[in-house]
Every structure is written in C-alpha cells, then in structure tokens.
Design an enzyme around this catalytic site. Structure first.
Site, mmCIF file in Angstrom:
data_model
loop_
_atom_site.group_PDB
_atom_site.id
_atom_site.type_symbol
_atom_site.label_atom_id
_atom_site.label_comp_id
_atom_site.label_asym_id
_atom_site.label_seq_id
_atom_site.Cartn_x
_atom_site.Cartn_y
_atom_site.Cartn_z
ATOM 1 N N HIS A 308 13.871 42.844 154.340
ATOM 2 C CA HIS A 308 14.809 42.274 155.308
ATOM 3 C C HIS A 308 15.954 41.620 154.562
ATOM 4 O O HIS A 308 15.757 41.045 153.501
ATOM 5 C CB HIS A 308 14.106 41.214 156.173
ATOM 6 C CG HIS A 308 14.838 40.884 157.423
ATOM 7 N ND1 HIS A 308 15.872 39.994 157.460
ATOM 8 C CD2 HIS A 308 14.699 41.352 158.680
ATOM 9 C CE1 HIS A 308 16.344 39.908 158.688
ATOM 10 N NE2 HIS A 308 15.656 40.728 159.458
ATOM 11 N N ASP A 366 9.744 45.218 162.801
ATOM 12 C CA ASP A 366 9.532 46.611 163.217
ATOM 13 C C ASP A 366 8.221 47.199 162.728
ATOM 14 O O ASP A 366 7.845 48.303 163.127
ATOM 15 C CB ASP A 366 10.694 47.465 162.698
ATOM 16 C CG ASP A 366 11.988 47.099 163.403
ATOM 17 O OD1 ASP A 366 12.957 46.731 162.712
ATOM 18 O OD2 ASP A 366 12.006 47.136 164.645
HETATM 19 C C1 SDX Z 1 15.825 44.889 161.577
HETATM 20 O O1 SDX Z 1 19.385 41.758 160.128
HETATM 21 C C2 SDX Z 1 18.453 41.556 161.012
HETATM 22 O O2 SDX Z 1 18.178 40.448 161.435
HETATM 23 C C3 SDX Z 1 17.763 42.843 161.493
HETATM 24 C C4 SDX Z 1 16.579 42.648 162.436
HETATM 25 C C5 SDX Z 1 17.002 42.064 163.777
HETATM 26 O O3 SDX Z 1 16.152 41.469 164.456
HETATM 27 O O4 SDX Z 1 18.184 42.314 164.184
HETATM 28 O O5 SDX Z 1 15.623 41.788 161.839
HETATM 29 C C6 SDX Z 1 15.901 43.992 162.757
HETATM 30 O O6 SDX Z 1 16.712 45.684 161.371
HETATM 31 C C7 SDX Z 1 14.670 44.742 160.606
HETATM 32 C C8 SDX Z 1 14.816 45.684 159.364
HETATM 33 C C9 SDX Z 1 14.301 47.065 159.779
HETATM 34 N N1 SDX Z 1 14.570 48.060 158.702
HETATM 35 C C10 SDX Z 1 13.591 48.578 157.964
HETATM 36 O O7 SDX Z 1 12.404 48.223 158.037
HETATM 37 C C11 SDX Z 1 14.048 49.688 157.012
HETATM 38 C C12 SDX Z 1 13.413 49.481 155.628
HETATM 39 N N2 SDX Z 1 14.026 48.282 155.018
HETATM 40 C C13 SDX Z 1 15.156 48.475 154.134
HETATM 41 O O8 SDX Z 1 15.960 49.576 154.413
HETATM 42 C C14 SDX Z 1 15.835 47.175 153.745
HETATM 43 O O9 SDX Z 1 14.855 46.287 153.416
HETATM 44 C C15 SDX Z 1 16.768 46.513 154.734
HETATM 45 C C16 SDX Z 1 17.811 47.438 155.225
HETATM 46 C C17 SDX Z 1 16.014 45.964 155.888
HETATM 47 C C18 SDX Z 1 17.442 45.336 153.995
HETATM 48 O O10 SDX Z 1 18.251 45.904 153.049
HETATM 49 P P1 SDX Z 1 19.089 44.957 152.052
HETATM 50 O O11 SDX Z 1 19.068 43.543 152.425
HETATM 51 O O12 SDX Z 1 20.439 45.597 151.862
HETATM 52 O O13 SDX Z 1 18.244 45.041 150.783
HETATM 53 P P2 SDX Z 1 18.444 46.122 149.692
HETATM 54 O O14 SDX Z 1 18.525 47.454 150.336
HETATM 55 O O15 SDX Z 1 19.554 45.680 148.805
HETATM 56 O O16 SDX Z 1 17.032 46.024 148.946
HETATM 57 C C19 SDX Z 1 16.860 45.088 147.915
HETATM 58 C C20 SDX Z 1 15.933 45.806 146.945
HETATM 59 C C21 SDX Z 1 16.450 47.181 146.536
HETATM 60 O O17 SDX Z 1 15.952 47.452 145.244
HETATM 61 P P3 SDX Z 1 16.956 47.158 143.960
HETATM 62 O O18 SDX Z 1 18.225 47.986 144.227
HETATM 63 O O19 SDX Z 1 17.220 45.669 143.968
HETATM 64 O O20 SDX Z 1 16.173 47.643 142.763
HETATM 65 O O21 SDX Z 1 14.658 46.050 147.590
HETATM 66 C C22 SDX Z 1 14.455 47.464 147.702
HETATM 67 C C23 SDX Z 1 15.789 48.131 147.499
HETATM 68 O O22 SDX Z 1 15.607 49.428 146.929
HETATM 69 N N3 SDX Z 1 13.936 47.689 149.048
HETATM 70 C C24 SDX Z 1 12.936 48.494 149.356
HETATM 71 C C25 SDX Z 1 12.774 48.361 150.738
HETATM 72 N N4 SDX Z 1 13.665 47.504 151.222
HETATM 73 C C26 SDX Z 1 14.391 47.087 150.169
HETATM 74 N N5 SDX Z 1 12.158 49.307 148.594
HETATM 75 C C27 SDX Z 1 11.209 50.003 149.259
HETATM 76 N N6 SDX Z 1 10.974 49.922 150.604
HETATM 77 C C28 SDX Z 1 11.741 49.113 151.355
HETATM 78 N N7 SDX Z 1 11.518 49.031 152.666
#
Ligand code: SDX
Length: 431
Positions: A308, A366
């Site tokens: 998140h 989710d």
């Molecule tokens: C919602 O914003 C809100 O409040 C949203 C929400 C709401 O109520 O409105 O809470 C609802 O959208 C919840 C999130 C649902 N999405 C998912 O579950 C999809 C999977 N999650 C990711 O795509 C990700 O965690 C996000 C999009 C939720 C957050 O992305 P960020 O903040 O941009 O984080 P990032 O992509 O920069 O990740 C940081 C690191 C990265 O690695 P590095 O580049 O630092 O090496 O963590 C890794 C990412 O690769 N990472 C994951 C991961 N999520 C982040 N690795 C594996 N699996 C994951 N799910």
C-alpha cells in the site's frame, strides 16, 4: 497556520525561499511550496505524489505507520462495530454523526431516490453481452449528466446536496442493472421498503420466477464492507474526482472519472485480481513459487492485495475483513472454503518472508474482501463495482469539500521537461 518556516537556498545563486509550514490537527505538517518557483525558479518533483499534500481536508485521517484510519475523527474499528453504511455516509457528508431525526430524513431521502430514468436504464441494452460491469457502470454514471440538469450548478449548495443524494441513492441501482445485463436476467426495480444493502441484494438476486428473501447475514456483511470502503483520504480515484471536478465540470462526469481510476488493478481492481491470483496459485504447495515470482524484478507478477502507498503496517480494514470472513463464511454455511484457506496460508508465508517484511508489504483492504463477495454469490467481475458503490460516498464528500474550500482552484500540475530542445521543421524531402 503557524509562523514557522522551512528555508530553501540555491547554493549556486544564493537565492532562497521561505516555505511557510502549516500544522495539521494530527499527522505531519506541510510546507507551502507555492513561492518556490517565484523565488528559486524551480518546481517541486514528486512522481505519484507520494510526499505531496494536494489539499486540506477534514474528512479522513490515515496513519500508515500505526495502521490508523478515522472518518471525521471516528476510528474505523468503532464505526465497523457500531454504525451502519447510511449513518457513515451521513457522517462523511456532513461531518457529524446524525441525530435520530436527521438519520431518518437522510435514510428516507436515499430510499426514495433509487430509481433510474427509464431512458438511462435502456442504455444497458446497448452494451455487449460480455461487457465488464465496471465499463457499464462508468459509462452510465457519466451519462447521468445528460439526464440530471437540475442539480449541476456546482456553485449552488442546494444543487450539491441534490446531486449527493441522487448519486448515493442511484449507484446501487446502476450496479445491479450492470449485473443483471451481464447474466442476461431482467432488471429488478429498487424497493423503498428495503434498506440500502437489502435493496441491493434484492436487485441483484431476485428473479420473476420465484420469491427472494434478503439474507440478513449477507446484508450485514455487505453493510460492513461498504463502511470499510467508503473513503480513504486522497487515494488515486478520489484525487481523480477532485482534479476532474476542479474544472467545474458536471459532477456526474467527475464521479465517472473516479470510477475509471478505481477500475485499475493497482487500485480498486485489485480485489478481482486477488481472486484471479488465488485461483492461479491453486494450492498451498504452489505458494512459494508465486512468492518468489513476486520478488523477482524481471517478473511483472505481484502479490495482488499486498502492499500500500500509505500503510507500511497492516491495513486496519484488512484486519477487520479477515476477522469478518470467518464469521460470514460460517454463518452462510460455507464450510468448504479453499480460497480463504489458501489466502490465510499465503498471508502467513508472505509475512515471514524477508522481502515483504523489509518492504513493509502487508495485506490491504482488497486481499480478503473478494472472499466475502464470493461467499455472498457476487461474481468477481462485480467486485470493483462493489468497491465503487461504497466509495461513491467518499468521492461525493471530497468533491463537495473541494468546492467549499476557500483555497480551491483548478488543478494544474507542472512537469520536469525532458524532451527535445527547439529545432526547425524539416520538409519531407529532407528527412
Ligand atoms: C487500494 O491509496 C489508497 O488508499 C488505495 C486504497 C483505497 O482505499 O483507496 O487503499 C485501495 O488501491 C489498495 C491497493 C490495492 N492494490 C494492490 O493490492 C495491487 C498490488 N499492490 C501494488 O501494486 C502496490 O503495493 C501498490 C500499488 C498498492 C502501492 O504501490 P507503491 O506505493 O507505488 O509502491 P511501489 O510500487 O513503489 O512498491 C514499493 C516496493 C517496490 O519494490 P522496489 O522497487 O522498492 O524494489 O515494493 C514492491 C515494489 O516492487 N511491491 C511489491 C508489491 N507491492 C509493492 N512486490 C510484490 N508484490 C506487491 N504486491
């Protein structure tokens, strides 16, 4: 406001800029950067707005480190336990818990504005039989602006109220119509004698061929899920509604933009993606393979429902939903729950893995919600629509707050330009 300043200096030119610091009720202060361009000739740069406060707001507070979520100061845990979705909708919209007569009037207003214009209802017949429900919902919400002209003067508080009540009242009807079109069944009209969630379940599952009784356990589970999904500060879809609405566009168009943003798998589309992921993983012995894929930078696979932007600890909503899933599944007599068991095992394995621990990747709202929607008989193509029904309250609330904010102005970010320097046009024969 305070007279505290952050001071910025350009070491090359000696120019400096004093950034006024604003102190919140709770949470981090903010530095006003409006004068930076004037003083230093530079913009701020924050892709994804990870460290940027886009507005001032009194609606929802999140502490990502402590896993805190409050609507108008009330902890989500207390609202989930003691309140109901219509009361939470009133709280978000008007800022205070309603008195009995206020709640009665609000509930009656919502119940008596659930029908759609028949011409708008006929739009659903135009969609392809396998159209994704979010495509239908987004399209029909946008089309509401073609029907409701008497509530689109955004500067009129009464119009803003009419729009709010209409949007919240009609989104379940639109969602149900999309579902019925997708399963080839006749549309079921709303019933004023049913409450918000009972009416939705009836519009989803009633058929002309037999009687349908709303299951109170299902209605209660849905109500709780809607409370948990109602608002979440300046998330992607809410920020989209604010930016679209800041141009003064028809409010139904701004809400449609929010629907479009929510549909993405990185946002509200994740609940559908979680179930697809669990079905792909299939069994507990396959979990390590997929956890390794999620850690592999060369592999686009991510553990959906994990991570998140704000929560670097357990999403409080995920905790509540996980606890509720057990109760709902048992109450609905769902003893055979392979996907839920797989989700629980996946969570245990991921939360012990160094990669997820180091990156603070925990289950988010989710991760478990789809397990409950499935148990209620709702198909996964409808999961994001369920999210949209609840978040419509948050979108409408933030749209109203923005328009009444004295600091309100049209949103227009700048950029870091990395394109070509000026060059002269070359005739085709010279290229
Ligand atoms: C919602 O914003 C809100 O409040 C949203 C929400 C709401 O109520 O409105 O809470 C609802 O959208 C919840 C999130 C649902 N999405 C998912 O579950 C999809 C999977 N999650 C990711 O795509 C990700 O965690 C996000 C999009 C939720 C957050 O992305 P960020 O903040 O941009 O984080 P990032 O992509 O920069 O990740 C940081 C690191 C990265 O690695 P590095 O580049 O630092 O090496 O963590 C890794 C990412 O690769 N990472 C994951 C991961 N999520 C982040 N690795 C594996 N699996 C994951 N799910």
């Amino acid at each position: 406001m305070t007279d505290k300043l952050f001071k910025l200096t350009d070491p090359e030119t000696g120019k400096h800029s004093d950034l006024p610091v604003r102190v919140p009720t709770i949470g981090p202060p903010v530095a006003g950067v409006g004068s930076m361009y004037r003083d230093l000739g530079a913009f701020t740069y924050d892709p994804g707005y990870a460290a940027t406060a886009s507005c001032q707001s009194a609606v929802t507070y999140i502490d990502g480190e402590k896993g805190v979520l409050m609507y108008r100061g009330y902890p989500i845990e207390q609202l989930a336990e003691h309140s109901n979705f219509i009361e939470v909708a009133y709280l978000l919209l008007y800022g205070e818990l309603p008195k009995p007569d206020q709640l009665e009037r609000f509930d009656t207003t919502i119940r008596t504005h659930t029908m759609l214009n028949e011409a708008l209802l006929r739009f659903f017949n135009g969609f392809h039989y396998d159209a994704h429900p979010m495509a239908m919902v987004t399209g029909v919400v946008a089309s509401m602006s073609a029907f409701y002209h008497d509530s689109t003067n955004v500067s009129d508080p009464e119009h803003r109220d009419i729009f709010a009540h209409r949007m919240i009242a009609k989104i379940p009807t639109i969602a149900a119509a999309a579902y019925k079109h997708s399963v080839g069944q006749p549309f079921v009209y709303p019933r004023n004698e049913l409450d918000y969630c009972g009416n939705l379940l009836n519009m989803f599952f009633a058929v002309p061929a037999s009687n349908y009784e709303v299951d109170p356990v299902a209605a209660e589970a849905l109500d709780m899920l809607f409370i948990l999904h109602a608002d979440h500060e300046q998330n992607c879809s809410t920020s989209t509604v604010r930016l679209a609405g800041s141009s003064g566009t028809n409010p139904y168009s701004a809400i449609a933009a929010g629907n479009a943003a929510l549909w993405g798998p990185a946002h509200g589309g994740a609940n559908e993606a979680v179930i697809n992921m669990l079905e792909t993983i299939g069994s507990v012995d396959q979990i390590p393979k997929f956890v390794n894929r999620a850690k592999d930078k060369s592999d686009p696979f991510r553990l959906m429902g994990f991570g998140h932007r704000v929560y670097k600890s357990y999403d409080p909503r995920a905790s509540i939903i996980r606890g509720m899933a057990h109760r709902v599944l048992n109450n609905l007599g769902r003893t055979n729950t392979p996907l839920f068991d797989l989700a629980l095992e996946l969570e245990q394995i991921a939360l012990k893995d160094d990669y997820f621990v180091e990156k603070n990747l925990y289950p988010n709202v989710d991760f478990y919600s789809g397990i409950i929607y499935r148990a209620l008989g709702i198909p996964k193509s409808m999961f994001t629509v369920m999210f949209a029904i609840a978040r419509t309250v948050g979108w409408v609330t933030h749209w109203r707050e923005m328009l009444s904010d004295p600091e309100f102005r049209i949103g227009r970010p700048r950029q870091l330009y990395i394109g070509a320097e000026q060059r002269d046009y070359a005739a085709l024969s010279e290229r």
